[in-house]
Design a protein around this motif. Structure first.
Motif, short mmCIF file in Angstrom:
data_model
loop_
_atom_site.label_atom_id
_atom_site.label_comp_id
_atom_site.label_asym_id
_atom_site.label_seq_id
_atom_site.Cartn_x
_atom_site.Cartn_y
_atom_site.Cartn_z
N GLY A 178 -9.69 -0.22 6.11
CA GLY A 178 -9.05 -1.57 6.02
C GLY A 178 -7.88 -1.54 6.98
N ALA A 179 -7.98 -2.62 7.44
CA ALA A 179 -6.88 -2.82 8.81
C ALA A 179 -5.46 -3.34 7.98
N ILE A 180 -4.97 -2.45 7.23
CA ILE A 180 -3.65 -2.79 6.66
C ILE A 180 -2.48 -2.67 7.74
N ARG A 181 -1.57 -3.67 7.91
CA ARG A 181 -0.72 -3.63 9.09
C ARG A 181 0.48 -4.09 8.47
N PRO A 182 1.72 -3.37 8.95
CA PRO A 182 1.62 -2.24 9.92
C PRO A 182 1.16 -0.99 9.32
N ALA A 183 1.04 0.07 10.34
CA ALA A 183 0.40 1.50 10.17
C ALA A 183 1.40 1.82 8.96
N ALA A 184 2.54 1.83 8.63
CA ALA A 184 3.47 2.46 7.71
C ALA A 184 3.12 1.95 6.26
N LEU A 185 3.01 0.54 6.34
CA LEU A 185 2.44 0.20 5.01
C LEU A 185 1.24 0.71 4.41
N LYS A 186 0.13 0.47 5.51
CA LYS A 186 -1.15 1.28 4.98
C LYS A 186 -1.00 2.69 4.55
N THR A 187 0.17 3.63 5.02
CA THR A 187 0.23 5.02 4.51
C THR A 187 0.96 4.87 3.21
N SER A 188 1.93 3.98 3.34
CA SER A 188 2.70 3.87 1.64
C SER A 188 1.50 3.14 0.55
N PHE A 189 0.58 2.39 1.23
CA PHE A 189 -0.13 1.83 -0.01
C PHE A 189 -1.17 3.08 -0.30
N LEU A 190 -1.83 3.71 0.50
CA LEU A 190 -2.73 4.62 0.10
C LEU A 190 -2.09 5.91 -0.44
N GLU A 191 -0.95 6.41 -0.11
CA GLU A 191 -0.36 7.42 -1.02
C GLU A 191 0.00 6.83 -2.21
N THR A 192 0.42 5.66 -2.29
CA THR A 192 0.77 5.16 -3.61
C THR A 192 -0.40 5.22 -4.61
N ILE A 193 -1.60 4.53 -4.09
CA ILE A 193 -2.85 4.60 -4.83
C ILE A 193 -3.15 5.94 -5.24
N ASP A 194 -2.99 6.99 -4.42
CA ASP A 194 -3.19 8.47 -4.62
C ASP A 194 -2.61 8.94 -5.74
N PHE A 195 -1.21 8.48 -5.86
CA PHE A 195 -0.26 9.10 -6.80
C PHE A 195 -0.66 8.16 -8.43
N ILE A 196 -0.94 7.14 -8.42
CA ILE A 196 -1.40 6.33 -9.36
C ILE A 196 -2.71 6.89 -9.83
N GLN A 197 -3.64 7.36 -9.14
CA GLN A 197 -4.95 7.84 -9.71
C GLN A 197 -4.48 9.10 -10.29
N LYS A 198 -3.51 10.00 -9.73
CA LYS A 198 -3.17 11.43 -10.67
C LYS A 198 -2.77 11.09 -12.10
N GLY A 199 -2.17 9.64 -12.38
CA GLY A 199 -1.95 9.50 -13.66
C GLY A 199 -0.53 9.82 -14.04
N ASN A 200 0.27 10.54 -13.33
CA ASN A 200 1.63 11.01 -13.54
C ASN A 200 2.66 9.82 -13.54
N ASP A 201 3.58 9.68 -14.42
CA ASP A 201 4.79 8.82 -14.38
C ASP A 201 4.32 7.44 -13.96
N LEU A 202 3.31 6.91 -14.69
CA LEU A 202 2.81 5.60 -13.98
C LEU A 202 3.74 4.64 -14.72
N ASP A 203 4.47 4.86 -15.79
CA ASP A 203 5.39 3.76 -16.38
C ASP A 203 6.69 3.87 -15.55
N LYS A 204 7.11 4.97 -14.91
CA LYS A 204 8.35 5.04 -13.94
C LYS A 204 7.85 4.31 -12.75
#
Length: 365
Positions: free
Chosen positions: A122-148
């Motif tokens: 997906g063409a999420i712009r700017p590139a920094a937002l796409k990186t942050s989005f996918l890194e955050t989704i990856d973090f959520i998927q790991k299931g740690n500190d979801l409440d935080k």
């Protein structure tokens, strides 16, 4: 269940933000950095914010689900759009957070029928937002500190919302009884955000701004600027929440305001400790909770004692009764409303919630 979960997370985040408008969190810095990018782009990229919140909430409630698989057309997927449309977007709108019209998935850059993994196309712009989005989704998927993680986002959104300007209603020519009813309702809402105790102080200060022009008692006197809420505990010489000085700059009249705390003889004694070294002429101790009737005799005795040893006339009273009296002295109550609204708009102790509630109360008249 999702609605209850969201409300609880929101209320807890409101309390954490407090009066200093800072995010309180011990999330790893590498996670917080990506969340900050998402928060900074929350207005221009509402879809990203919505998808992240949907993923967070869904993973919290369904820990076995791989939230990267955001569509049922993806193997072992779930319908993120359906969950968002039913719960997340309505919640975002209800608390005045950035929100899409219907769903965050109605965005071309986010609706691709492939998982939100590191190879997402997906063409999420700017590139920094796409990186942050996918890194955050990856973090959520790991299931740690979801409440935080959820709390961090909620706090950040609350702070951004609190910084927004809001046009407040200024009704004209209201009867005094109506004004008093509006004030009582505004004071006594069960707010989540801190700052409600400031409202009665602002109302009284608004009345004094009018009285200074109309009451001969205040000819030549000066109403000192209202101090910030955070400096109230260290007033550097100020003896009340509201202070009036004479031509030589000496204390002439002062008011201390209590919200929800009945006046007792001990409160009168405590007030005396604040002004006993000054030459103040009158000192008002006013409370939205009125006077503790069981203490009436002791209060009168303490007031008489102060009068005899100092000369100051202490007036202990219910704040609402005092406001009624002050408003009757004014030739134009619209100026009082205008003053009060101006103070609500500019006082840094108040939050978006307090301002929004004023408009809601006016709208329901």
């Amino acid at each position: 269940m999702p609605n209850t979960f969201l409300k609880k997370a929101f209320d807890e985040s409101m309390k954490q933000v407090g009066s200093d408008d800072k995010i309180k969190s011990d999330l790893p810095i590498e996670v917080a950095v990506h969340l900050d990018v998402i928060l900074n782009k929350s207005e221009s990229s509402k879809g990203v914010l919505t998808v992240v919140l949907t993923s967070l909430v869904y993973k919290s409630l369904n820990p076995d689900q791989d939230i990267r698989n955001h569509q049922t057309s993806i193997e072992k997927g779930y319908s993120g759009r359906t969950f968002d449309t039913k719960y997340i977007t309505p919640f975002l709108k209800s608390v005045k957070f950035p929100a899409m019209a219907e769903s965050g998935w109605l965005t071309r850059s986010l609706e691709q029928k492939v998982p939100y993994d590191k190879d997402y196309s997906g063409a999420i712009r700017p590139a920094a937002l796409k990186t942050s989005f996918l890194e955050t989704i990856d973090f959520i998927q790991k299931g740690n500190d979801l409440d935080k993680c959820l709390s961090y986002l909620m706090q950040g959104l609350i702070i951004k919302r609190n910084s927004q300007e809001i046009d407040l209603a200024k009704p004209l020519n209201l009867p005094i009884a109506t004004i008093i009813e509006l004030l009582i309702r505004h004071f006594n809402v069960s707010y989540v955000a801190e700052g409600a105790s400031r409202l009665p102080v602002l109302a009284l200060f608004a009345a004094y701004e009018c009285l200074m022009k109309e009451a001969k008692r205040f000819d030549g006197k000066e109403l000192l600027e209202i101090e910030s809420h955070t400096s109230a505990d260290t007033r550097s010489g100020r003896i009340g929440d509201i202070d009036i000085v004479d031509e030589s700059g000496k204390e002439f009249e002062a008011v201390e305001v209590k919200h929800g705390i009945p006046i007792t003889s001990q409160l009168v004694k405590d007030a005396f400790e604040k002004f006993k070294t000054t030459q103040v002429n009158r000192y008002y101790l006013l409370s939205t909770a009125d006077i503790d009737n069981s203490e009436s005799e002791k209060i009168e005795q303490e007031i008489e004692r102060i009068k005899n040893i100092h000369g100051c006339h202490v007036i202990a009273n219910g704040l609402i009764n005092s406001l009624k009296y002050y408003l009757r002295l004014l030739s134009e109550t619209s100026e009082f409303i205008s003053n009060y609204v101006d103070l609500i708009e500019t006082d840094t102790a108040l939050k978006f919630e307090h301002k929004k509630k004023w408009n809601e109360i006016i709208s329901s008249m």
